[in-house]
Design a protein around this motif. Structure first.
Motif, PDB file in Angstrom:
ATOM      1  N   VAL A   1      21.789  26.092 -44.128  1.00  0.00           N
ATOM      2  CA  VAL A   1      21.576  27.371 -43.448  1.00  0.00           C
ATOM      3  C   VAL A   1      21.429  28.468 -44.481  1.00  0.00           C
ATOM      4  O   VAL A   1      22.235  28.568 -45.414  1.00  0.00           O
ATOM      5  CB  VAL A   1      22.755  27.691 -42.498  1.00  0.00           C
ATOM      6  CG1 VAL A   1      22.545  29.041 -41.822  1.00  0.00           C
ATOM      7  CG2 VAL A   1      22.902  26.592 -41.465  1.00  0.00           C
ATOM      8  N   VAL A   2      20.413  29.270 -44.292  1.00  0.00           N
ATOM      9  CA  VAL A   2      20.097  30.338 -45.245  1.00  0.00           C
ATOM     10  C   VAL A   2      20.070  31.664 -44.504  1.00  0.00           C
ATOM     11  O   VAL A   2      19.503  31.750 -43.404  1.00  0.00           O
ATOM     12  CB  VAL A   2      18.720  30.052 -45.887  1.00  0.00           C
ATOM     13  CG1 VAL A   2      18.272  31.215 -46.747  1.00  0.00           C
ATOM     14  CG2 VAL A   2      18.767  28.760 -46.690  1.00  0.00           C
ATOM     15  N   THR A   3      20.678  32.662 -45.097  1.00  0.00           N
ATOM     16  CA  THR A   3      20.662  33.999 -44.501  1.00  0.00           C
ATOM     17  C   THR A   3      19.931  34.947 -45.424  1.00  0.00           C
ATOM     18  O   THR A   3      20.175  34.955 -46.633  1.00  0.00           O
ATOM     19  CB  THR A   3      22.096  34.516 -44.293  1.00  0.00           C
ATOM     20  OG1 THR A   3      22.775  33.617 -43.420  1.00  0.00           O
ATOM     21  CG2 THR A   3      22.093  35.893 -43.671  1.00  0.00           C
ATOM     22  N   MET A   4      19.024  35.708 -44.829  1.00  0.00           N
ATOM     23  CA  MET A   4      18.284  36.700 -45.610  1.00  0.00           C
ATOM     24  C   MET A   4      18.696  38.087 -45.177  1.00  0.00           C
ATOM     25  O   MET A   4      18.857  38.341 -43.984  1.00  0.00           O
ATOM     26  CB  MET A   4      16.787  36.531 -45.382  1.00  0.00           C
ATOM     27  CG  MET A   4      16.191  35.372 -46.119  1.00  0.00           C
ATOM     28  SD  MET A   4      14.435  35.282 -45.858  1.00  0.00           S
ATOM     29  CE  MET A   4      14.397  34.485 -44.277  1.00  0.00           C
ATOM     30  N   LYS A   5      18.827  38.943 -46.124  1.00  0.00           N
ATOM     31  CA  LYS A   5      19.154  40.335 -45.826  1.00  0.00           C
ATOM     32  C   LYS A   5      17.876  41.143 -45.903  1.00  0.00           C
ATOM     33  O   LYS A   5      17.365  41.405 -46.981  1.00  0.00           O
ATOM     34  CB  LYS A   5      20.172  40.845 -46.830  1.00  0.00           C
ATOM     35  CG  LYS A   5      20.742  42.215 -46.507  1.00  0.00           C
ATOM     36  CD  LYS A   5      21.775  42.130 -45.424  1.00  0.00           C
ATOM     37  CE  LYS A   5      22.471  43.459 -45.214  1.00  0.00           C
ATOM     38  NZ  LYS A   5      23.410  43.400 -44.083  1.00  0.00           N
ATOM     39  N   THR A   6      17.344  41.499 -44.746  1.00  0.00           N
ATOM     40  CA  THR A   6      16.185  42.394 -44.735  1.00  0.00           C
ATOM     41  C   THR A   6      16.678  43.669 -44.086  1.00  0.00           C
ATOM     42  O   THR A   6      17.706  44.202 -44.490  1.00  0.00           O
ATOM     43  CB  THR A   6      15.025  41.744 -43.949  1.00  0.00           C
ATOM     44  OG1 THR A   6      15.490  41.368 -42.656  1.00  0.00           O
ATOM     45  CG2 THR A   6      14.509  40.514 -44.669  1.00  0.00           C
ATOM     46  N   SER A   7      16.036  44.139 -43.067  1.00  0.00           N
ATOM     47  CA  SER A   7      16.591  45.283 -42.343  1.00  0.00           C
ATOM     48  C   SER A   7      17.730  44.810 -41.437  1.00  0.00           C
ATOM     49  O   SER A   7      18.500  45.598 -40.900  1.00  0.00           O
ATOM     50  CB  SER A   7      15.503  45.962 -41.514  1.00  0.00           C
ATOM     51  OG  SER A   7      14.876  45.014 -40.678  1.00  0.00           O
ATOM     52  N   TYR A   8      17.824  43.534 -41.287  1.00  0.00           N
ATOM     53  CA  TYR A   8      18.922  42.921 -40.552  1.00  0.00           C
ATOM     54  C   TYR A   8      19.152  41.551 -41.176  1.00  0.00           C
ATOM     55  O   TYR A   8      18.405  41.137 -42.058  1.00  0.00           O
ATOM     56  CB  TYR A   8      18.574  42.794 -39.065  1.00  0.00           C
ATOM     57  CG  TYR A   8      17.175  42.298 -38.816  1.00  0.00           C
ATOM     58  CD1 TYR A   8      16.147  43.180 -38.483  1.00  0.00           C
ATOM     59  CD2 TYR A   8      16.853  40.941 -38.946  1.00  0.00           C
ATOM     60  CE1 TYR A   8      14.857  42.727 -38.275  1.00  0.00           C
ATOM     61  CE2 TYR A   8      15.573  40.486 -38.751  1.00  0.00           C
ATOM     62  CZ  TYR A   8      14.578  41.388 -38.403  1.00  0.00           C
ATOM     63  OH  TYR A   8      13.309  40.954 -38.212  1.00  0.00           O
ATOM     64  N   ASP A   9      20.174  40.881 -40.730  1.00  0.00           N
ATOM     65  CA  ASP A   9      20.480  39.564 -41.273  1.00  0.00           C
ATOM     66  C   ASP A   9      19.704  38.512 -40.499  1.00  0.00           C
ATOM     67  O   ASP A   9      19.873  38.384 -39.305  1.00  0.00           O
ATOM     68  CB  ASP A   9      21.979  39.275 -41.160  1.00  0.00           C
ATOM     69  CG  ASP A   9      22.792  40.270 -41.950  1.00  0.00           C
ATOM     70  OD1 ASP A   9      23.928  40.563 -41.537  1.00  0.00           O
ATOM     71  OD2 ASP A   9      22.285  40.769 -42.958  1.00  0.00           O
ATOM     72  N   LYS A  10      18.873  37.773 -41.185  1.00  0.00           N
ATOM     73  CA  LYS A  10      18.091  36.729 -40.537  1.00  0.00           C
ATOM     74  C   LYS A  10      18.666  35.374 -40.932  1.00  0.00           C
ATOM     75  O   LYS A  10      18.815  35.087 -42.116  1.00  0.00           O
ATOM     76  CB  LYS A  10      16.630  36.833 -40.968  1.00  0.00           C
ATOM     77  CG  LYS A  10      15.709  35.860 -40.278  1.00  0.00           C
ATOM     78  CD  LYS A  10      14.264  36.100 -40.693  1.00  0.00           C
ATOM     79  CE  LYS A  10      13.340  35.103 -40.009  1.00  0.00           C
ATOM     80  NZ  LYS A  10      11.939  35.266 -40.464  1.00  0.00           N
ATOM     81  N   VAL A  11      19.010  34.578 -39.953  1.00  0.00           N
ATOM     82  CA  VAL A  11      19.644  33.294 -40.205  1.00  0.00           C
ATOM     83  C   VAL A  11      18.654  32.186 -39.875  1.00  0.00           C
ATOM     84  O   VAL A  11      18.095  32.155 -38.780  1.00  0.00           O
ATOM     85  CB  VAL A  11      20.909  33.136 -39.337  1.00  0.00           C
ATOM     86  CG1 VAL A  11      21.571  31.801 -39.608  1.00  0.00           C
ATOM     87  CG2 VAL A  11      21.865  34.278 -39.573  1.00  0.00           C
ATOM     88  N   ILE A  12      18.468  31.288 -40.823  1.00  0.00           N
ATOM     89  CA  ILE A  12      17.511  30.196 -40.617  1.00  0.00           C
ATOM     90  C   ILE A  12      18.185  28.864 -40.878  1.00  0.00           C
ATOM     91  O   ILE A  12      18.807  28.673 -41.933  1.00  0.00           O
ATOM     92  CB  ILE A  12      16.299  30.350 -41.540  1.00  0.00           C
ATOM     93  CG1 ILE A  12      15.631  31.701 -41.298  1.00  0.00           C
ATOM     94  CG2 ILE A  12      15.288  29.223 -41.295  1.00  0.00           C
ATOM     95  CD1 ILE A  12      14.589  32.053 -42.307  1.00  0.00           C
TER      96      ILE A  12
END
Lengths: 111, 111
Positions: free
Chosen positions: B89-100
């Motif tokens: 599981v990978v989380t990206m911090k953009t304008s919000y937290d996106k979990v993939i």
């Protein structure tokens, strides 16, 4: 500490009917997520609440899905009207920061 | 290309074996990384977070290589109870937290 709970555990409905799924997060967790796993596919993100606000709903498949989190506590996910392709397991997860804790899921079958 | 990819599996290993799972992610903005395990028809459970320095928890070791955008999970001295699907599981911090979620790798430990 109680974990994430979801209700119902199973739901079988006919195409065109409405179903409402409920998720109670771990107390104190501001972040609440909904996911769906369709058979044979990976878990897909649906949306993310921070308290009562929708932080990201980019994963919601269409406007037949409506999620709410009134008061920033429990959340509901309503599917109206349900279609066959909505069948799957709907997971809810909550977190204080990044580590998410999942509920047992609701298995939805649309016939 | 999928945002998070994992070894397709399944992995069938004898008890006591060492097994390694690989996961790659495509977005360099990814910030947080986790391994979850999911037993058949159950919810995902957090196994461990993955830190840049690598981390170990008993028989489990997780490593992160940001330059190669690669995460690994090593299980030593496999037990029958380790049989499950392992999700990256990978989380990206953009304008919000996106979990993939990755698609998962299935492990069967055989007596």
């Amino acid at each position: 500490e109680a974990g994430v709970t979801q209700f119902p555990s199973h739901s079988v409905i006919e195409k065109g009917q409405t179903v409402t799924l409920r998720c109670d997060p771990i107390s104190g967790h501001d972040n609440l997520y909904w996911y769906r796993r369709v058979m044979g596919k990976e878990i897909k993100f649906l949306l993310h609440f921070v308290k009562e606000s929708k932080q990201d709903e980019s994963g919601m498949p269409n406007n037949r899905f409506l999620a709410e989190r009134t008061g920033g506590t429990y959340s509901t996910l309503k599917v109206q009207p349900a279609e066959l392709e909505d069948s799957g397991v709907y997971f809810c997860a909550s977190s204080r920061f990044y580590e998410q804790y999942f509920g047992p899921g609701t298995r939805l079958t649309v016939t | 290309r999928k945002e998070v990819e994992q070894d397709p599996g399944p992995f069938n290993v004898p008890e006591g074996a060492t097994v390694a799972f690989n996961c790659t992610y495509s977005n360099s903005a990814s910030q947080s990384f986790f391994w979850y395990r999911q037993d058949c028809r159950k919810e995902p459970k957090l196994l461990m977070s993955v830190y840049s320095s690598g981390n170990e928890d008993g028989r489990f070791t997780a490593q992160l290589n940001r330059a190669s955008q690669y995460i690994s999970l090593l299980i030593r001295d496999s037990k029958l109870s380790d049989s499950a699907t392992y999700l990256c599981v990978v989380t990206m911090k953009t304008s919000y937290d996106k979990v993939i979620f990755g698609p998962g790798t299935s492990l069967s430990v055989i007596p």
